[in-house]
Design an enzyme around this catalytic site. Structure first.
Site, PDB file in Angstrom:
ATOM      1  N   ARG A  87      47.636 -55.602  15.718  1.00 24.41           N
ATOM      2  CA  ARG A  87      47.722 -54.964  14.409  1.00 24.41           C
ATOM      3  C   ARG A  87      49.088 -54.291  14.270  1.00 24.41           C
ATOM      4  O   ARG A  87      49.694 -53.892  15.250  1.00 24.41           O
ATOM      5  CB  ARG A  87      46.629 -53.908  14.260  1.00 24.41           C
ATOM      6  CG  ARG A  87      45.233 -54.461  14.080  1.00 24.41           C
ATOM      7  CD  ARG A  87      44.229 -53.355  13.788  1.00 24.41           C
ATOM      8  NE  ARG A  87      44.076 -52.432  14.896  1.00 24.41           N
ATOM      9  CZ  ARG A  87      44.627 -51.232  14.978  1.00 24.41           C
ATOM     10  NH1 ARG A  87      45.403 -50.774  14.013  1.00 24.41           N
ATOM     11  NH2 ARG A  87      44.427 -50.461  16.029  1.00 24.41           N
ATOM     12  N   TYR A 215      47.006 -62.732  12.968  1.00 23.23           N
ATOM     13  CA  TYR A 215      46.305 -62.144  14.113  1.00 23.23           C
ATOM     14  C   TYR A 215      45.238 -61.121  13.706  1.00 23.23           C
ATOM     15  O   TYR A 215      45.499 -60.242  12.872  1.00 23.23           O
ATOM     16  CB  TYR A 215      47.307 -61.456  15.044  1.00 23.23           C
ATOM     17  CG  TYR A 215      46.700 -61.204  16.405  1.00 23.23           C
ATOM     18  CD1 TYR A 215      46.735 -62.194  17.384  1.00 23.23           C
ATOM     19  CD2 TYR A 215      46.041 -60.023  16.684  1.00 23.23           C
ATOM     20  CE1 TYR A 215      46.140 -61.987  18.613  1.00 23.23           C
ATOM     21  CE2 TYR A 215      45.445 -59.808  17.910  1.00 23.23           C
ATOM     22  CZ  TYR A 215      45.504 -60.794  18.878  1.00 23.23           C
ATOM     23  OH  TYR A 215      44.906 -60.600  20.088  1.00 23.23           O
ATOM     24  N   LYS A 224      38.948 -54.649   9.933  1.00 22.35           N
ATOM     25  CA  LYS A 224      39.506 -53.307   9.734  1.00 22.35           C
ATOM     26  C   LYS A 224      39.840 -53.043   8.265  1.00 22.35           C
ATOM     27  O   LYS A 224      39.657 -51.926   7.772  1.00 22.35           O
ATOM     28  CB  LYS A 224      40.759 -53.127  10.594  1.00 22.35           C
ATOM     29  CG  LYS A 224      40.536 -53.364  12.094  1.00 22.35           C
ATOM     30  CD  LYS A 224      39.575 -52.390  12.678  1.00 22.35           C
ATOM     31  CE  LYS A 224      39.550 -52.507  14.194  1.00 22.35           C
ATOM     32  NZ  LYS A 224      38.610 -51.564  14.812  1.00 22.35           N
ATOM     33  N   HIS A 244      34.446 -46.001  12.610  1.00 21.97           N
ATOM     34  CA  HIS A 244      34.940 -46.803  13.739  1.00 21.97           C
ATOM     35  C   HIS A 244      34.069 -46.461  14.950  1.00 21.97           C
ATOM     36  O   HIS A 244      34.508 -45.751  15.865  1.00 21.97           O
ATOM     37  CB  HIS A 244      36.413 -46.435  13.969  1.00 21.97           C
ATOM     38  CG  HIS A 244      37.117 -47.321  14.946  1.00 21.97           C
ATOM     39  ND1 HIS A 244      38.234 -46.915  15.630  1.00 21.97           N
ATOM     40  CD2 HIS A 244      36.874 -48.587  15.346  1.00 21.97           C
ATOM     41  CE1 HIS A 244      38.661 -47.897  16.404  1.00 21.97           C
ATOM     42  NE2 HIS A 244      37.850 -48.917  16.257  1.00 21.97           N
ATOM     43  N   SER A 266      40.974 -46.802  20.570  1.00 21.42           N
ATOM     44  CA  SER A 266      41.166 -48.047  21.322  1.00 21.42           C
ATOM     45  C   SER A 266      41.365 -47.750  22.810  1.00 21.42           C
ATOM     46  O   SER A 266      41.905 -46.707  23.164  1.00 21.42           O
ATOM     47  CB  SER A 266      42.390 -48.797  20.798  1.00 21.42           C
ATOM     48  OG  SER A 266      42.192 -49.115  19.458  1.00 21.42           O
ATOM     49  N   CYS A 268      39.246 -47.085  25.117  1.00 18.11           N
ATOM     50  CA  CYS A 268      38.387 -46.066  25.725  1.00 18.11           C
ATOM     51  C   CYS A 268      37.007 -46.616  26.049  1.00 18.11           C
ATOM     52  O   CYS A 268      36.075 -45.851  26.311  1.00 18.11           O
ATOM     53  CB  CYS A 268      38.276 -44.853  24.812  1.00 18.11           C
ATOM     54  SG  CYS A 268      39.801 -43.910  24.692  1.00 18.11           S
ATOM     55  N   ASP A 295      32.007 -51.890  17.308  1.00 23.06           N
ATOM     56  CA  ASP A 295      33.270 -51.437  16.716  1.00 23.06           C
ATOM     57  C   ASP A 295      33.127 -50.683  15.398  1.00 23.06           C
ATOM     58  O   ASP A 295      33.879 -49.755  15.154  1.00 23.06           O
ATOM     59  CB  ASP A 295      34.190 -52.651  16.509  1.00 23.06           C
ATOM     60  CG  ASP A 295      35.643 -52.267  16.260  1.00 23.06           C
ATOM     61  OD1 ASP A 295      36.130 -51.343  16.935  1.00 23.06           O
ATOM     62  OD2 ASP A 295      36.286 -52.877  15.399  1.00 23.06           O
ATOM     63  N   ARG A 385      42.215 -61.747  23.159  1.00 22.80           N
ATOM     64  CA  ARG A 385      40.896 -61.479  22.579  1.00 22.80           C
ATOM     65  C   ARG A 385      39.945 -62.644  22.762  1.00 22.80           C
ATOM     66  O   ARG A 385      40.361 -63.795  22.921  1.00 22.80           O
ATOM     67  CB  ARG A 385      41.052 -61.242  21.067  1.00 22.80           C
ATOM     68  CG  ARG A 385      41.893 -60.031  20.717  1.00 22.80           C
ATOM     69  CD  ARG A 385      41.060 -58.792  20.703  1.00 22.80           C
ATOM     70  NE  ARG A 385      41.860 -57.574  20.741  1.00 22.80           N
ATOM     71  CZ  ARG A 385      41.337 -56.366  20.621  1.00 22.80           C
ATOM     72  NH1 ARG A 385      40.036 -56.204  20.457  1.00 22.80           N
ATOM     73  NH2 ARG A 385      42.096 -55.300  20.700  1.00 22.80           N
TER      74      ARG A 385
HETATM   75  O1  O2Y Z   1      42.487 -56.236  15.300  1.00 20.82           O
HETATM   76  C1  O2Y Z   1      43.318 -56.440  16.186  1.00 20.82           C
HETATM   77  O2  O2Y Z   1      44.290 -57.178  16.022  1.00 20.82           O
HETATM   78  C2  O2Y Z   1      43.207 -55.858  17.489  1.00 20.82           C
HETATM   79  S1  O2Y Z   1      42.686 -54.182  17.458  1.00 20.82           S
HETATM   80  C3  O2Y Z   1      40.950 -54.144  17.516  1.00 20.82           C
HETATM   81  C4  O2Y Z   1      40.197 -55.295  17.625  1.00 20.82           C
HETATM   82  C5  O2Y Z   1      38.833 -55.211  17.706  1.00 20.82           C
HETATM   83  C6  O2Y Z   1      38.255 -53.982  17.645  1.00 20.82           C
HETATM   84  N1  O2Y Z   1      38.978 -52.856  17.522  1.00 20.82           N
HETATM   85  C7  O2Y Z   1      40.307 -52.906  17.474  1.00 20.82           C
HETATM   86  C8  O2Y Z   1      41.031 -51.590  17.336  1.00 20.82           C
HETATM   87  O3  O2Y Z   1      42.236 -51.495  17.327  1.00 20.82           O
HETATM   88  O4  O2Y Z   1      40.328 -50.579  17.179  1.00 20.82           O
HETATM   89 MN    MN Z   2      38.247 -50.952  16.896  1.00 20.32          MN
END
Ligand code: O2Y
Ligand code: MN
Length: 600
Positions: A87, A215, A224, A244, A266, A268, A295, A385
């Protein structure tokens, strides 16, 4: 589509397979087609035949590489562009009419400027490509808590991932046509140029525009962008919470289940906690842990005043590195078939491989597709992932499909704190609990850029995901304490307390169930604790520690509190709350002052 000037009737009839009876949707699809100029439009129905056709096409052009069909049937490797692996918070914007509505917690652009910038990028970007229209539902199709969206994308990889992560296709389109309302998400991979990459949210229009990344959270817009940033805005207007948080169920030997929602930043261990395997003694006694989500959690008060939660997602987009039979056997079992792996390494016999998988295999090729050289670069990208349906998780709860959601008994906040913060404490009431969430912090790790061990505030683990001003968000949380709701208890945990030798004091993983059991005991009014200014802390006798080896020093810090350290912490929390200016609710500031004065 503010910046568009095309005459819709002038658009030549495109090769298209479907459509919709909903005028607002067909108009929007036509507008997007006029702007982006695809060669064809494909309306996704979510069927097996459609999926097989898309996968065959992606295998043919190398987007998906089939993995060993004996060890990992129906599974693929995808290699993203090496500059497109995570991200991008610095390129993520919330575009509200009033900048203060986005708050200091978000990058902001005026909506007209945001649309102009994005529509300039989208102009003609799908020439030579197919435009996919993905109707999807976040949450069980029949649930009143669910919300729908439509993502338009030029990436078949996004279609394949959205099929695993959401309820996608014909049933979602039926609901959208029935309701007439949906979140609009427009996505193009563009040129995958980091200098032409933006993720913009227009909460007042329930619209997302994402360009230049293929991505994860940048491209799978249901996750998200919709389920947190746009949904948090919707939730505030409609009286619910988009968080979250993982959701898990703890079933005791008598067969009673309590559901817990937990927010952690993230890295944790949210997925690990959501899929926890009880320690042997607990398993023998009949304890079980059920996974509802790993999540995201949407919750709202039910008729009885309790908070009812759904997991809006249908799959897991989990971090591969570190996932092993020891750390998370359920996750490892999930990904043995029907899985898309992104940016992992592969073994000589074409099995997926990552650091920490803890097997006897060796990687042959790294995530970039180059020969693996031990000690030079990791085989898997640290943010590699797996995308997999939640139904493949051995601990997946059947209640995750319940349209009514699951009643939440406890909310847990937590962070990575090497010092100061005890293993667990309970907030004395909802207002205190909201302050605990608002003050949440986590120390940066060696994996993150910047200095190691620096404490950063990440309220409710929503720092990158709250679609509006945090001060208003805290007010929204406080508003649930209205005298009618029967709200869950709020706790804070810290699995990451370290001793003087720098080693973790608490074993974590399955043993975290001991802490969750104490919480359930508190909810049921059975378990004891010692009242302190920071909250109720169990003494070591209040937890089942049978079989856990802890030194006297470890016990003292895990179950104790350092008054002077907390005084300094509460000064720092006060400064943090001030950063949000006059919108910060007085009740939260007063609560901080109350505890600070109790600390002396
Ligand atoms: O979405 C992404 O590219 C990776 S970050 C992510 C992926 C799945 C669950 N949570 C996260 C996060 O950053 O909290
Ligand atoms: Mn997440």
């Amino acid at each position: 589509m503010n910046a568009m000037t095309q005459d819709l009737d002038a658009i030549p009839k495109l090769n298209t397979n479907g459509g919709t009876s909903l005028q607002a949707l067909s108009d929007w699809v036509a507008e997007v087609a006029a702007l982006t100029q695809p060669d064809a439009i494909h309306w996704c129905d979510g069927s097996d035949a459609e999926s097989a056709e898309l996968i065959a096409q992606m295998e043919a052009d190398g987007t998906l590489i089939p993995l060993n069909s004996e060890t990992h049937p129906n599974s693929w490797l995808h290699r993203s562009h090496p500059d497109d692996v995570a991200r991008v918070e610095h390129l993520t914007f919330v575009c509200t009419s009033d900048q203060d509505d986005a708050g200091p917690n978000n990058h902001w652009m005026a909506p007209a400027d945001g649309h102009a910038k994005m529509d300039g990028l989208f102009d003609g970007c799908m020439r030579g490509r197919t435009m996919y229209v993905i109707p999807y539902c976040m949450g069980p199709i029949e649930s009143p808590l669910s919300r729908c969206g439509v993502e338009i994308t030029d990436s078949p990889y996004v279609v394949a991932n959205m099929r695993l992560m959401t309820r996608m296709g014909a049933p979602a389109l039926e609901r959208i046509e029935r309701e007439g309302r949906f979140v609009r998400g427009l996505h193009s991979i563009g040129e995958l140029d980091p200098n032409r990459r933006f993720i913009m949210h227009f909460p007042e229009e329930l619209t997302i525009k994402s360009y230049g990344s293929g991505y994860g959270g940048n491209a799978l817009l249901g996750k998200k962008c919709h389920a947190l940033r746009i949904a948090s805005h919707q939730a505030r207007q409609e009286g619910w919470l988009a968080e979250h948080m993982l959701i898990l169920g703890i079933e005791n030997p008598q067969g009673q289940t309590h559901y817990i929602a937990a927010a952690f930043p993230s890295a944790c261990g949210k997925t690990n906690l959501a899929m926890l395997i009880p320690p042997e003694g607990y398993r023998e006694a009949g304890w079980k842990v059920w996974t509802v989500g790993d999540d995201i959690c949407w919750m709202r008060p039910g008729a009885d005043g309790r908070l009812y939660a759904i997991n809006p997602e249908a799959g897991f987009f989990g971090v591969a590195p570190g996932t092993s039979a020891k750390s998370n056997p359920n996750a490892l079992k999930c990904v043995q078939r029907n899985t898309i792996f992104t940016n992992v390494g592969v073994t000589a016999d074409n099995q997926p491989w990552w650091e920490g998988i803890d097997d006897d295999q060796q990687p042959a090729v790294d995530w970039r597709g180059e020969p693996y050289e031990a000690g030079k670069r990791p085989a898997a990208h640290p943010n590699a992932r797996f995308t997999v349906s939640a139904r493949q998780c051995p601990s997946y709860s059947s209640e995750a499909e319940n349209p009514a959601g699951v009643p939440i008994s406890a909310i847990v906040f937590g962070g990575r704190r090497a010092s100061l913060v005890p293993l667990v404490f309970e907030a004395r009431d909802w207002t205190h609990g909201v302050l605990v969430g608002a003050a949440m912090g986590s120390e940066t790790t060696a994996a993150a850029t910047g200095q190691v061990g620096v404490m950063r505030r990440d309220p409710m683990a929503m720092k990158p995901f709250c679609g509006y001003n945090f001060a208003d968000y805290f007010s929204h949380w406080l508003s649930f304490d209205n005298g009618q709701n029967k709200l869950p208890k709020i706790f804070h945990v810290n699995w990451f307390r370290k001793g003087a030798d720098g080693k973790f004091l608490w074993p974590g993983f399955g043993d975290n169930l001991r802490v969750l059991e104490w919480m359930v005991g508190r909810v049921e009014g059975r378990a004891n604790a010692v009242d302190t200014p920071i909250g109720a802390i169990p003494s070591e006798a209040d937890l089942n520690l049978e079989g856990v080896e802890l030194s006297d020093d470890a016990r003292a810090v895990l179950f104790g509190y350092d008054r002077d350290g907390w005084k300094a912490e509460f000064d720092s929390i006060g400064e943090y709350l001030e950063e949000y200016g006059p919108r910060m609710p007085e009740a939260l500031k007063d609560e901080r002052v109350r505890i600070a004065s109790e600390l002396g």
